[in-house]
Design an enzyme around this catalytic site. Structure first.
Site, PDB file in Angstrom:
ATOM      1  N   LYS A   1      49.387  47.174  46.744  1.00  0.00           N
ATOM      2  CA  LYS A   1      49.692  46.084  47.902  1.00  0.00           C
ATOM      3  C   LYS A   1      49.189  44.719  46.848  1.00  0.00           C
ATOM      4  CE  LYS A   1      46.479  44.191  50.587  1.00  0.00           C
ATOM      5  NZ  LYS A   1      45.672  43.854  51.949  1.00  0.00           N
TER       6      LYS A   1
ATOM      7  N   ASN B   1      32.151  39.775  51.177  1.00  0.00           N
ATOM      8  CA  ASN B   1      33.445  39.396  51.380  1.00  0.00           C
ATOM      9  C   ASN B   1      34.114  40.330  52.503  1.00  0.00           C
ATOM     10  OD1 ASN B   1      34.468  41.232  49.530  1.00  0.00           O
ATOM     11  ND2 ASN B   1      35.805  39.864  48.715  1.00  0.00           N
TER      12      ASN B   1
ATOM     13  N   ARG C   1      51.999  40.218  44.202  1.00  0.00           N
ATOM     14  CA  ARG C   1      51.708  39.235  43.063  1.00  0.00           C
ATOM     15  C   ARG C   1      53.247  39.501  42.309  1.00  0.00           C
ATOM     16  NH1 ARG C   1      46.535  40.676  44.003  1.00  0.00           N
ATOM     17  NH2 ARG C   1      44.911  39.991  43.144  1.00  0.00           N
TER      18      ARG C   1
ATOM     19  N   GLY D   1      46.901  38.422  53.647  1.00  0.00           N
ATOM     20  CA  GLY D   1      46.459  37.663  52.746  1.00  0.00           C
ATOM     21  C   GLY D   1      46.848  37.409  51.203  1.00  0.00           C
TER      22      GLY D   1
ATOM     23  N   SER E   1      36.112  34.525  48.084  1.00  0.00           N
ATOM     24  CA  SER E   1      37.244  35.529  47.888  1.00  0.00           C
ATOM     25  C   SER E   1      38.103  35.206  46.703  1.00  0.00           C
ATOM     26  CB  SER E   1      38.274  35.159  49.201  1.00  0.00           C
ATOM     27  OG  SER E   1      39.655  35.903  48.755  1.00  0.00           O
TER      28      SER E   1
ATOM     29  N   ARG F   1      42.180  49.792  56.542  1.00  0.00           N
ATOM     30  CA  ARG F   1      41.274  50.529  55.887  1.00  0.00           C
ATOM     31  C   ARG F   1      40.189  51.249  56.823  1.00  0.00           C
ATOM     32  NH1 ARG F   1      43.248  50.772  51.245  1.00  0.00           N
ATOM     33  NH2 ARG F   1      44.094  48.904  50.409  1.00  0.00           N
TER      34      ARG F   1
ATOM     35  N   ASP G   1      36.959  46.806  48.626  1.00  0.00           N
ATOM     36  CA  ASP G   1      38.040  47.578  49.419  1.00  0.00           C
ATOM     37  C   ASP G   1      37.538  49.079  49.272  1.00  0.00           C
ATOM     38  OD1 ASP G   1      38.971  45.303  50.140  1.00  0.00           O
ATOM     39  OD2 ASP G   1      41.038  45.759  49.456  1.00  0.00           O
TER      40      ASP G   1
ATOM     41  N   SER H   1      34.754  39.751  43.412  1.00  0.00           N
ATOM     42  CA  SER H   1      35.824  40.673  42.938  1.00  0.00           C
ATOM     43  C   SER H   1      36.530  40.346  41.629  1.00  0.00           C
ATOM     44  CB  SER H   1      36.959  40.559  44.138  1.00  0.00           C
ATOM     45  OG  SER H   1      36.130  40.527  45.647  1.00  0.00           O
TER      46      SER H   1
ATOM     47  N   ARG I   1      41.004  33.787  59.007  1.00  0.00           N
ATOM     48  CA  ARG I   1      40.624  33.894  57.852  1.00  0.00           C
ATOM     49  C   ARG I   1      40.687  32.787  56.883  1.00  0.00           C
ATOM     50  NH1 ARG I   1      44.067  39.324  55.819  1.00  0.00           N
ATOM     51  NH2 ARG I   1      42.378  39.171  54.169  1.00  0.00           N
TER      52      ARG I   1
END
Length: 428
Positions: A22, A337, A27, A96, A170, A387, A314, A198, A124
């Site tokens: 994803k 996060n 991107r 997102g 984030s 998830r 994740d 991240s 969010r």
């Protein structure tokens, strides 16, 4: 509400070719749209988040052709920022990976745009990104609550110069600004305030930007410099890697109840940080084998470990349910996060783990899990979070069934997940 009960699984064995990532898919779609030339993307993920991005690109005047199975997309790049002669409203669901990058990219061109989404999207945060865009001269207003979508953008371009981005909540805010920066009016310097979370997701962004012809100077993740005079150029072909976060469920399943499972579409040279989930599994006792484009996981005697998962937030969720099968205590640390993802994942995971019998301590940015002697059959609420649904499927690798409420929420990243799991499973 629809639910799915998974019967106890005796053993898992086989091979899984992963759907596209994803993070990489959205991107690459955005950069292909902004680039000069035509890009053929293969192994694109077919899911809700990608559909939201594609629908938005259509409204923004981008032409593309999607194959019948929706995994090949040929995008005709605009070779310039997006422009609109009349106001455009873009509905982005709970994606997102579409909301944040588009919010930045739309500031580059000309026109009026409104970005909105599902109720959860409006919870969010996006304030850190908007603050940075405003520093670069963007005109953005919040239509409902301060610091949250929906947003109204009056695009006039982004100025050159230095901006500050808070990296503590984030990495998507930085990703969004980085992808827009080459099309600003001159050299851009991005200064990171606080500790960047991240980081591997930033590596994905920089890697894809490079494939589209843009270089970024990365000074130890504290400052990024995007030299002036660059533009995106299509690489012609772009292969989307398999989704490493999605690999985690199968790798964990094999560690708990293998046989062995071979996951293809990612390997030791993957650009996604979430492949390091396999290292965490190995520390817990699984046997892991790496290839160029595959990872194999085999059953092991699992033990609880105490680890910092900030680099793989994740995939770390999968550790929480794997912990149900480990000897001793598992601690998942530095994952604040989780609270700003599809749902508040720290709270949700703690609640659902307790339902199946685990003893759980939930901290501000950590989770400590002690497995029960015997798992309890429970109906797992999934909070419209793909998830959580996939993580809790692992409970069936015991002698207890598990019921997953709203199983179709996996369509965000992995529409046929439960079919794939069933095809590898031998029932007790």
């Amino acid at each position: 509400m629809e639910s799915l009960t998974l019967q106890p699984i005796k053993k898992v064995n086989g091979e899984v070719n992963l759907p596209g990532s994803k993070s990489v898919s959205n991107r690459a779609l955005l950069l292909a749209a902004l680039a000069k030339g035509t890009t053929r993307l293969t192994n694109l993920l077919d899911s809700d988040d990608i559909r939201h991005m594609l629908n938005a690109l259509t409204k923004l005047g981008v032409h593309y052709e999607l194959s019948a199975d929706k995994t090949v997309c040929v995008v005709e790049g605009l070779g310039r920022p997006f422009t609109a002669t009349e106001a455009q409203e873009l509905f982005l669901g709970n994606a997102g990976t579409a909301m944040r990058p588009l919010a930045a990219a739309l500031c580059l061109g000309k026109g009026e745009f409104v970005l909105t989404g599902e109720p959860r999207m409006k919870e969010r945060p996006i304030g850190h990104l908007v603050d940075a865009l405003r520093e670069a001269g963007a005109q953005i207003e919040y239509l409902e609550n301060e610091n949250y979508p929906p947003l109204k953008i009056n695009a006039t371009g982004l100025q050159a110069g230095t901006v500050n981005i808070d990296g503590s909540i984030s990495s998507q805010f930085l990703t969004a600004f980085l992808m827009a920066a080459p099309l600003a009016q001159g050299e851009v310097k991005i200064h990171i305030v606080g500790e960047l979370v991240s980081k591997p997701y930033i590596d994905i962004t920089l890697h894809i930007m490079k494939q589209f012809g843009v270089d970024v100077v990365n000074n130890a993740y504290q400052e990024f410099i995007i030299p002036a005079g660059q533009s995106y150029v299509s690489p012609g072909q772009f292969l989307v890697e398999g989704d490493a976060s999605s690999a985690s469920y199968f790798l964990a399943a094999a560690a708990i109840k293998g046989g062995e499972i071979k996951v293809t579409g990612i390997g030791k040279n993957s650009i996604q940080g979430d492949i390091h989930f396999a290292d965490a599994l190995e520390k817990m006792g699984a046997e892991i084998e790496w290839g160029e484009d595959y990872v194999i996981s085999r059953v092991g005697r699992l033990k609880g470990i105490d680890m910092d998962y900030n680099h793989i937030p994740d995939a770390a969720m999968t550790i929480a349910t794997t912990a149900l099968f480990a000897q001793g205590t598992t601690a998942i640390r530095n994952v604040y996060n989780w609270r700003v993802k599809e749902t508040d994942r720290l709270s949700a995971m703690a609640t659902e783990l307790r339902k199946v019998g685990a003893e759980v301590e939930e901290g501000e940015d950590y989770l400590i899990v002690n497995p029960p002697q015997q798992l309890t059959h429970a109906a797992i609420d999934t909070y419209d979070d793909h998830r959580i649904a996939m993580c809790f499927s692992l409970v069936a690798l015991s002698d207890t069934p598990v019921t997953i409420n709203d199983p179709k929420c996996t369509s965000k990243t992995f529409p046929d997940y439960f079919d794939k799991l069933a095809s590898l499973s031998e029932l007790a």
